[in-house]
Motif scaffolding. Structure first.
Motif, PDB file in Angstrom:
ATOM      1  N   SER A 202       0.859  -1.192   0.000  1.00  9.15           N
ATOM      2  CA  SER A 202       0.000   0.000   0.000  1.00  9.15           C
ATOM      3  C   SER A 202       0.890   1.234   0.000  1.00  9.15           C
TER       4      SER A 202
ATOM      5  N   LEU B  80       1.158   3.219   2.408  1.00 11.63           N
ATOM      6  CA  LEU B  80       1.799   3.281   3.727  1.00 11.63           C
ATOM      7  C   LEU B  80       3.047   2.388   3.768  1.00 11.63           C
TER       8      LEU B  80
ATOM      9  N   LYS C 212      -9.779  -0.785   5.106  1.00  6.72           N
ATOM     10  CA  LYS C 212      -8.635  -0.885   6.020  1.00  6.72           C
ATOM     11  C   LYS C 212      -7.474   0.026   5.596  1.00  6.72           C
ATOM     12  N   ARG C 213      -7.256   0.123   4.290  1.00  5.01           N
ATOM     13  CA  ARG C 213      -6.127   0.945   3.822  1.00  5.01           C
ATOM     14  C   ARG C 213      -6.321   2.413   4.193  1.00  5.01           C
TER      15      ARG C 213
ATOM     16  N   ASP D 196      -5.835   2.751   7.969  1.00  6.14           N
ATOM     17  CA  ASP D 196      -4.399   2.736   8.308  1.00  6.14           C
ATOM     18  C   ASP D 196      -3.733   4.056   7.921  1.00  6.14           C
ATOM     19  N   PHE D 197      -4.119   4.578   6.751  1.00  3.38           N
ATOM     20  CA  PHE D 197      -3.578   5.854   6.276  1.00  3.38           C
ATOM     21  C   PHE D 197      -3.892   6.959   7.290  1.00  3.38           C
TER      22      PHE D 197
END
Lengths: 76, 179
Positions: free
Chosen positions: A35, A37, B132-133, B136-137
């Motif tokens: 991702s 992140l 979820k991404r 999390d970001f």
């Protein structure tokens, strides 16, 4: 620089991906957990561990973990 | 037109000539699936939306430019200057830049504007519980889930200005080195 150490450092940026999935020929963009992140964590790790600043398209042009390792090696 | 340029990205305030491109991006299923409003947006709806966001100082939408390409959209909207808060949003449309650091660079650029120039104290985001991404970001930036939101589908997260500035310095240094 050592490829095995690089792979270990690379794998540590993932939370859910089994380290055994990270190999020199792993196409890391295809990993399910990959991702923005994770990309940022890898860039920060390379800056801290190897004092190498990646350019904008380095992460995109590298297909495998070893490709990225080679980019870092060329800048050390 | 406001232009924000820092951290290797340029944010150009959305102009009328770009709204059809944004409509096409926004209607693409890969973007639409993460939005609360998922119906097809018509040209007329887009015109009305652009009129609304251009009529005051409560909504700022920017095209994200990186490496000479228009890669996505970032915004702060529904600003309440009395409460000193607004709601940010971002999507990266260009797949080449999707899982890259450009979402962080763009967010830094926007949040500097939001907390610095607009003088807001906090931003409020709504994220679908299964994204979820995005969660999390947001957690990375220091967002905190609002009380009572655990079982809500579209959950509210809040980022306070102080939490942002704690995160900003290290990231800023990294991106400034990269330029």
């Amino acid at each position: 620089m050592d490829l095995n150490d690089f792979i270990k450092n690379f794998a540590e940026q993932f939370d859910e991906t089994d380290p055994s999935e990270i190999r020199p020929d792993t196409a890391f963009h295809d990993l399910e957990e990959y991702s923005s992140l994770i990309a940022l964590s890898i860039i920060a790790m390379i800056d801290e561990e190897y004092d190498v600043v990646l350019k904008g398209d380095d992460m995109r042009s590298a297909v495998t973990v070893e490709d990225l390792y080679n980019i870092v090696c060329s800048r050390v | 037109m406001i232009v924000l340029q820092d951290y290797g990205v340029t944010l150009k305030q959305l102009t009328h000539d770009k709204i059809e491109m944004v409509r096409r991006w926004r209607n693409d299923p890969k973007i639409q699936k993460y939005m609360e409003f998922r119906d097809e947006i018509t040209p007329e709806m887009q015109e009305n939306w652009f009129r609304k966001i251009s009529s005051g100082n409560t909504d700022y939408y920017f095209i994200i430019e990186a490496e000479g390409r228009e890669i996505g959209l970032i915004n702060i909207r529904s600003i309440d200057y009395d409460k000193k808060e607004g709601e940010p949003g971002i999507f990266i449309y260009d797949d080449d830049f999707l899982n890259s650091d450009y979402s962080f660079r763009s967010s830094l650029c926007l949040l500097d504007f939001v907390f610095g120039e607009l003088g807001l104290d906090r931003v409020v985001s709504h994220i679908m519980r299964d994204n979820k991404r995005a969660i999390d970001f947001n957690l990375f930036w220091g967002y905190v889930l609002s009380p009572g939101q655990e079982d809500v589908f579209n959950q509210e997260y809040v980022l306070q200005k102080e939490a942002y500035y704690k995160k900003r310095d290290k990231l800023s240094r990294l991106f400034k080195k990269k330029q």
